[in-house]
Design an enzyme around this catalytic site. Sequence first.
Site, PDB file in Angstrom:
ATOM      1  N   PRO A  95       0.604  -1.335  -0.080  1.00 48.83           N
ATOM      2  CA  PRO A  95      -0.077   0.063   0.122  1.00 48.83           C
ATOM      3  C   PRO A  95       0.900   1.182  -0.037  1.00 48.83           C
ATOM      4  O   PRO A  95       0.471   2.352  -0.296  1.00 48.83           O
ATOM      5  CB  PRO A  95      -0.819   0.102   1.250  1.00 48.83           C
ATOM      6  CG  PRO A  95      -0.383  -1.229   1.925  1.00 48.83           C
ATOM      7  CD  PRO A  95       0.544  -2.070   1.071  1.00 48.83           C
ATOM      8  N   GLU A 122       3.610  -7.630   8.867  1.00 51.87           N
ATOM      9  CA  GLU A 122       4.050  -6.472   8.831  1.00 51.87           C
ATOM     10  C   GLU A 122       4.775  -5.738   7.791  1.00 51.87           C
ATOM     11  O   GLU A 122       5.263  -4.767   7.465  1.00 51.87           O
ATOM     12  CB  GLU A 122       4.266  -5.883  10.220  1.00 51.87           C
ATOM     13  CG  GLU A 122       3.743  -6.313  11.146  1.00 51.87           C
ATOM     14  CD  GLU A 122       2.316  -5.744  11.205  1.00 51.87           C
ATOM     15  OE1 GLU A 122       2.017  -4.819  10.857  1.00 51.87           O
ATOM     16  OE2 GLU A 122       1.332  -6.876  11.405  1.00 51.87           O
ATOM     17  N   ARG A 160      -3.843  -8.272 -20.489  1.00 46.13           N
ATOM     18  CA  ARG A 160      -4.779  -7.997 -21.448  1.00 46.13           C
ATOM     19  C   ARG A 160      -4.286  -6.906 -22.523  1.00 46.13           C
ATOM     20  O   ARG A 160      -5.028  -6.699 -23.624  1.00 46.13           O
ATOM     21  CB  ARG A 160      -6.159  -7.430 -20.709  1.00 46.13           C
ATOM     22  CG  ARG A 160      -5.993  -6.224 -19.881  1.00 46.13           C
ATOM     23  CD  ARG A 160      -7.355  -5.940 -19.283  1.00 46.13           C
ATOM     24  NE  ARG A 160      -8.323  -5.517 -20.062  1.00 46.13           N
ATOM     25  CZ  ARG A 160      -8.388  -4.319 -20.981  1.00 46.13           C
ATOM     26  NH1 ARG A 160      -7.443  -3.630 -20.875  1.00 46.13           N
ATOM     27  NH2 ARG A 160      -9.615  -4.130 -21.623  1.00 46.13           N
ATOM     28  N   ASP A 175     -10.649   0.196 -25.686  1.00 42.62           N
ATOM     29  CA  ASP A 175     -11.179   0.284 -24.447  1.00 42.62           C
ATOM     30  C   ASP A 175     -11.467   1.875 -23.838  1.00 42.62           C
ATOM     31  O   ASP A 175     -10.627   2.729 -24.331  1.00 42.62           O
ATOM     32  CB  ASP A 175     -10.672  -0.524 -23.484  1.00 42.62           C
ATOM     33  CG  ASP A 175     -11.082  -1.857 -23.659  1.00 42.62           C
ATOM     34  OD1 ASP A 175     -11.821  -1.961 -24.518  1.00 42.62           O
ATOM     35  OD2 ASP A 175     -10.651  -2.892 -22.907  1.00 42.62           O
TER      36      ASP A 175
END
Length: 259
Positions: A95, A122, A160, A175
Amino acid sequence: MGCGRKRMKFDILTLFPQMFSSPLQESILGKAVEKGLIQIRTINIRDFAVAKHRVVDDSPYGGGQGMVMKVEPIARAIEWIKSQDPSVWTIYLTPQGRGLTQEISQKLSSRSHLVLLCGRYEGVDERVRELFVDEEISIGDYVLTGGELAAMVVIDAVSRLLPGVLGSDRSAEEDSFFNSLLEYPQYTRPSNFRGNPVPEVLLSGNHSAISLWRKREALKRTLDRRPDLLARANLSGEDQRLLEEILRENRTDKSRDGV
Ligand code: 6GU
């Protein structure tokens, strides 16, 4: 294989290789593997821990909650991969990383071999990042229990984009996000479901009218849900004209509703 490009390789370093078995074998990614367009290996970090107890984590120096993934098993695993292919690019899923975007996915899709390191607990000993990681990536501002699901997201978003992975009749370039707009609404049979009809223009067979309607709906939807994307979009003259029309309509609606 048949295309001019060698298969792209993904090596996943994880303590939970089983998590990857079915998601990457289904549907489009499964077919891409079968066709030899991509190769996905899962590597259990525990296999690179020293025998007997095969410890992969330890308590943090300085004290505190939880466990930290040890540097040695990860170092040995990455060095083993690099001994086969020195050109690998190593990504740590965390993150704390840069948020994944379509642009980052495109850049990654031009590489031949990615290592995706999945943290648990952690996280990893800081020296892993300093010595072995080329790039840190996050998939959004929320916390997962580990990097595994994020690694799957990266593999999906990157794969993709490779030639031949999506069907020949639809290219990734068509797209949304390539033109920075959200998709227009889609419908299929029946033409009327419980009194809810499909927009008439879609049944008209008038292809230019259909394409204009779709462009307009894509602009409306983007303006409504993701105005931040519009600000960055590369709008054609026609797009801008349509957008002004939509904005004018919205103002009329507001004054009619007495807002
Ligand atoms: Cl890459 N890892 C974890 N543990 N949580 C996340 C993430 C990654 N991206 C968003 N949340």
